[in-house]
Structures are given as structure tokens and as C-alpha cells.
Enzyme design. Structure first.
Site, PDB file in Angstrom:
ATOM      1  N   SER A 126       0.849  -1.191   0.000  1.00 39.13           N
ATOM      2  CA  SER A 126       0.000   0.000   0.000  1.00 39.13           C
ATOM      3  C   SER A 126       0.883   1.239   0.000  1.00 39.13           C
ATOM      4  O   SER A 126       2.065   1.159   0.383  1.00 39.13           O
ATOM      5  CB  SER A 126      -0.859  -0.008   1.270  1.00 39.13           C
ATOM      6  OG  SER A 126      -1.536   1.214   1.437  1.00 39.13           O
ATOM      7  N   TYR A 182      -1.540  -0.844  10.640  1.00 38.49           N
ATOM      8  CA  TYR A 182      -1.756  -1.215   9.224  1.00 38.49           C
ATOM      9  C   TYR A 182      -0.479  -0.942   8.427  1.00 38.49           C
ATOM     10  O   TYR A 182      -0.028  -1.790   7.650  1.00 38.49           O
ATOM     11  CB  TYR A 182      -2.931  -0.408   8.658  1.00 38.49           C
ATOM     12  CG  TYR A 182      -3.228  -0.706   7.201  1.00 38.49           C
ATOM     13  CD1 TYR A 182      -3.735  -1.942   6.811  1.00 38.49           C
ATOM     14  CD2 TYR A 182      -2.991   0.253   6.209  1.00 38.49           C
ATOM     15  CE1 TYR A 182      -4.017  -2.213   5.472  1.00 38.49           C
ATOM     16  CE2 TYR A 182      -3.266  -0.017   4.871  1.00 38.49           C
ATOM     17  CZ  TYR A 182      -3.774  -1.252   4.510  1.00 38.49           C
ATOM     18  OH  TYR A 182      -4.034  -1.525   3.187  1.00 38.49           O
TER      19      TYR A 182
HETATM   20  P1  NDP Z   1     -11.806  -5.642   0.216  1.00 42.87           P
HETATM   21  O1  NDP Z   1     -12.270  -5.481   1.608  1.00 42.87           O
HETATM   22  O2  NDP Z   1     -12.752  -5.413  -0.893  1.00 42.87           O
HETATM   23  O3  NDP Z   1     -11.128  -7.070   0.017  1.00 42.87           O
HETATM   24  C1  NDP Z   1     -10.391  -7.706   1.025  1.00 42.87           C
HETATM   25  C2  NDP Z   1     -10.371  -9.180   0.716  1.00 42.87           C
HETATM   26  O4  NDP Z   1      -9.572  -9.851   1.700  1.00 42.87           O
HETATM   27  C3  NDP Z   1     -11.751  -9.804   0.749  1.00 42.87           C
HETATM   28  O5  NDP Z   1     -11.899 -10.601  -0.398  1.00 42.87           O
HETATM   29  C4  NDP Z   1     -11.727 -10.661   2.004  1.00 42.87           C
HETATM   30  O6  NDP Z   1     -12.513 -11.826   1.787  1.00 42.87           O
HETATM   31  C5  NDP Z   1     -10.254 -11.023   2.080  1.00 42.87           C
HETATM   32  N1  NDP Z   1      -9.865 -11.475   3.410  1.00 42.87           N
HETATM   33  C6  NDP Z   1      -9.892 -10.787   4.564  1.00 42.87           C
HETATM   34  N2  NDP Z   1      -9.507 -11.575   5.579  1.00 42.87           N
HETATM   35  C7  NDP Z   1      -9.238 -12.801   5.040  1.00 42.87           C
HETATM   36  C8  NDP Z   1      -8.803 -14.028   5.570  1.00 42.87           C
HETATM   37  N3  NDP Z   1      -8.566 -14.186   6.880  1.00 42.87           N
HETATM   38  N4  NDP Z   1      -8.644 -15.076   4.733  1.00 42.87           N
HETATM   39  C9  NDP Z   1      -8.886 -14.933   3.408  1.00 42.87           C
HETATM   40  N5  NDP Z   1      -9.279 -13.790   2.845  1.00 42.87           N
HETATM   41  C10 NDP Z   1      -9.463 -12.740   3.660  1.00 42.87           C
HETATM   42  O7  NDP Z   1     -10.556  -4.630   0.081  1.00 42.87           O
HETATM   43  P2  NDP Z   1      -9.502  -4.355  -1.088  1.00 42.87           P
HETATM   44  O8  NDP Z   1      -9.844  -5.058  -2.322  1.00 42.87           O
HETATM   45  O9  NDP Z   1      -9.324  -2.909  -1.102  1.00 42.87           O
HETATM   46  O10 NDP Z   1      -8.186  -4.985  -0.436  1.00 42.87           O
HETATM   47  C11 NDP Z   1      -7.325  -5.878  -1.104  1.00 42.87           C
HETATM   48  C12 NDP Z   1      -5.894  -5.587  -0.685  1.00 42.87           C
HETATM   49  O11 NDP Z   1      -5.518  -4.291  -1.159  1.00 42.87           O
HETATM   50  C13 NDP Z   1      -5.654  -5.578   0.816  1.00 42.87           C
HETATM   51  O12 NDP Z   1      -4.445  -6.242   1.106  1.00 42.87           O
HETATM   52  C14 NDP Z   1      -5.535  -4.095   1.142  1.00 42.87           C
HETATM   53  O13 NDP Z   1      -4.769  -3.866   2.280  1.00 42.87           O
HETATM   54  C15 NDP Z   1      -4.876  -3.597  -0.128  1.00 42.87           C
HETATM   55  N6  NDP Z   1      -5.004  -2.159  -0.367  1.00 42.87           N
HETATM   56  C16 NDP Z   1      -6.242  -1.586  -0.554  1.00 42.87           C
HETATM   57  C17 NDP Z   1      -6.352  -0.218  -0.721  1.00 42.87           C
HETATM   58  C18 NDP Z   1      -7.682   0.460  -0.855  1.00 42.87           C
HETATM   59  O14 NDP Z   1      -7.722   1.700  -0.800  1.00 42.87           O
HETATM   60  N7  NDP Z   1      -8.776  -0.251  -1.059  1.00 42.87           N
HETATM   61  C19 NDP Z   1      -5.157   0.649  -0.745  1.00 42.87           C
HETATM   62  C20 NDP Z   1      -3.921  -0.059  -0.571  1.00 42.87           C
HETATM   63  C21 NDP Z   1      -3.866  -1.396  -0.392  1.00 42.87           C
HETATM   64  P3  NDP Z   1     -13.417 -12.582   2.888  1.00 42.87           P
HETATM   65  O15 NDP Z   1     -13.958 -11.556   3.817  1.00 42.87           O
HETATM   66  O16 NDP Z   1     -14.471 -13.250   2.038  1.00 42.87           O
HETATM   67  O17 NDP Z   1     -12.499 -13.574   3.522  1.00 42.87           O
END
Ligand code: NDP
Length: 247
Positions: free
Chosen positions: A141, A154
Site C-alpha cells: 500500500s 496497518y
Molecule cells: P476488500 O475489503 O474489498 O477485500 C479484502 C479481501 O480480503 C476480501 O476478499 C476478504 O474476503 C479477504 N480477506 C480478509 N480476511 C481474510 C482471511 N482471513 N482469509 C482470506 N481472505 C481474507 O478490500 P480491497 O480489495 O481494497 O483490499 C485488497 C488488498 O488491497 C488488501 O491487502 C488491502 O490492504 C490492499 N489495499 C487496498 C487499498 C484500498 O484503498 N482499497 C489501498 C492499498 C492497499 P473474505 O472476507 O471473504 O475472507
């Protein structure tokens, strides 16, 4: 670089960046393995991908559980062959002020954002080193480079993802031809902000990001596609992509 026929595991594929990445890679003929905890969302995505002529496998997975991650990689290999691409995308961002002591959330972030990445790596590295090929995409990030009040834990997890990416690349690229790309998104419109439970932080966050036009999840999927579609000899190490209005 021909992506068609390759196998990719995408963690956190049930929403946001992971979902867009799965669709994007599947459209290029990549056999995508969809991992996350919400199986119903993954099944919907699989249907959408198959409707468009792609191949997808759902493996409900909590990336913090070693046995579940082992099962994920085994099922991927059984169905689609060895894993060529791992997108370590699953993550949570329950931002909070340290003084408000959201200790359980600190621990969960460490478990998912760091340990989850390590567990997935551990399961794909043996085949990748043996085959002398593979591409690991780690989602860090902008917060993995800059710390804001409320992002300390984070950011610590995302700094760690960047350190891991750097170490992996130095160790594995020259000797084994394994490529490692660290993606560093700025603000992207996804469900990520829903994990924030610190009301004080949430209010301040809205104030400071009020004028930012968030990226679309497809913008980050495009960056991932760019990295994995380069010829073998071209190694994209880091990509930082943020909204123009984020500054
Ligand atoms: P979302 O919340 O849309 O997606 C997060 C995903 O992580 C979900 O599919 C969730 O699925 C999964 N997840 C969470 N915990 C678990 C777990 N224990 N096991 C398996 N899967 C898990 O957010 P984003 O798409 O934005 O996030 C994706 C990545 O991008 C993250 O690493 C985030 O830190 C990073 N990021 C996002 C930014 C933003 O502004 N959105 C900026 C910078 C980085 P489920 O709940 O079904 O398990």
C-alpha cells in the site's frame, strides 16, 4: 508474454481488488483459483468468469490457517497444475488510533496481512524453486511507505509486505528466475473501509480523504496485469498507483 494456460491463485478474491484481478486474469486465459472466506461470493464470481469463457476454481480459505492454505494450494494443483502466479491480496484495514487500544484488530491485521502472506508463500515456493519459474504479487500500500496518524499498525503490516517482497526478489529472482512484484495502491473504492470500527478515526479519515476521488478496483487489476504480462526477462519490482487527487 503469453498468460493463457497459466494457473493463478488470488487471495481475497471475494471482493474489491482481488475480484477485479481474478476477472482480468481469467479474461487473458489464466486459470484462476479464487480464495477467501466468503464462499458464496466466490461462487458468484466463478459463475461470472465461466460465463465469459474463463476457468475458475473456488477454494474457501482463511489465509491465517495453515491447513486451509495447504488445502488451497493442493486443490489448485490438482485441478489446474502447478501454480504460476500467486496474488497475495487478502487484507484488512481496521485503522484506529493507538491510544484507543483496538488490540484485537492489531493482532488480526498482523495475522491476515503478514502471516497470511507468509503461509501462502510457504506453500507455493517449493514448486516455484523446483520449476525455476513463478511470479509472486504482493499487495502492499501507499501506507507501506507513509504512516499517518491512525495507520501505525496497518502501515507496519504493509511495510512488512514490502520488506518481504524485497527479500524474496533478491533471494529468488537471480537464482531461480522467480519474479516478485510489490503493488502499492493509494485509495481504491472497495469494501476495505468497512473494517474500521474506531469512530474517532473514521470521522478524521472522512475529513482528510473527502476530496480524494478514489481509484476503481480495475485500476489496480490493470497494474497487476501489466506486471505479470511482461516477458520473462523483465521484472517489474514495484508499482505505486494512487488517485491523482490524493497527492
Ligand atoms: P476488500 O475489503 O474489498 O477485500 C479484502 C479481501 O480480503 C476480501 O476478499 C476478504 O474476503 C479477504 N480477506 C480478509 N480476511 C481474510 C482471511 N482471513 N482469509 C482470506 N481472505 C481474507 O478490500 P480491497 O480489495 O481494497 O483490499 C485488497 C488488498 O488491497 C488488501 O491487502 C488491502 O490492504 C490492499 N489495499 C487496498 C487499498 C484500498 O484503498 N482499497 C489501498 C492499498 C492497499 P473474505 O472476507 O471473504 O475472507
Amino acid at each position: 508474454m503469453k498468460l493463457s494456460g497459466k494457473t493463478a491463485i488470488i487471495t481475497g478474491a471475494s471482493s474489491g481488488i482481488g475480484e477485479a484481478t481474478a476477472k482480468t486474469l481469467a479474461a487473458q486465459g489464466v486459470k484462476v483459483v479464487l480464495a477467501a472466506r466468503r464462499g458464496d461470493r466466490l461462487e458468484e464470481l466463478k459463475k461470472a468468469i465461466e460465463k465469459d469463457g474463463g476457468a475458475a476454481l473456488v477454494v474457501e480459505t482463511d489465509v491465517t490457517e495453515r491447513a486451509a492454505v495447504k488445502n488451497l494450494v493442493k486443490q489448485a494443483k490438482d485441478a489446474f497444475g502447478p501454480v504460476d502466479i500467486l496474488v497475495n491480496n487478502a487484507g484488512l484495514m481496521p485503522l484506529s488510533y493507538m491510544k484507543n487500544l483496538h488490540v484485537d484488530e492489531w493482532m488480526t491485521m498482523v495475522d491476515v496481512n503478514i502471516k497470511g502472506v507468509l503461509l501462502c508463500l510457504a506453500e507455493v515456493l517449493p514448486d516455484m524453486t523446483e520449476r525455476k519459474q513463478g511470479h509472486i504479487i504482493n499487495i502492499s500500500s501507499v501506507a507501506g511507505r507513509e504512516v499517518m496518524p491512525g495507520s501505525a499498525v496497518y502501515s507496519a503490516t504493509k511495510f512488512a509486505v514490502r520488506a518481504l517482497s524485497d527479500g524474496l526478489r533478491k533471494e529468488l529472482a537471480p537464482k531461480y528466475g522467480i519474479r516478485v512484484t510489490c503493488i502499492e495502491p493509494g485509495a481504491v473504492e472497495t469494501e476495505l473501509l468497512d473494517t474500521i470500527t474506531d469512530d474517532e478515526l473514521r470521522t478524521d479519515f472522512k475529513d482528510s480523504f473527502g476530496n480524494v476521488e478514489f481509484l476503481d478496483k480495475q485500476d489496480i487489476a490493470n497494474a497487476i496485469h501489466y506486471a505479470v504480462s511482461q516477458p520473462d526477462g523483465v521484472h517489474v519490482n514495484e508499482l505505486q498507483v494512487r488517485p491523482t487527487s490524493q497527492g
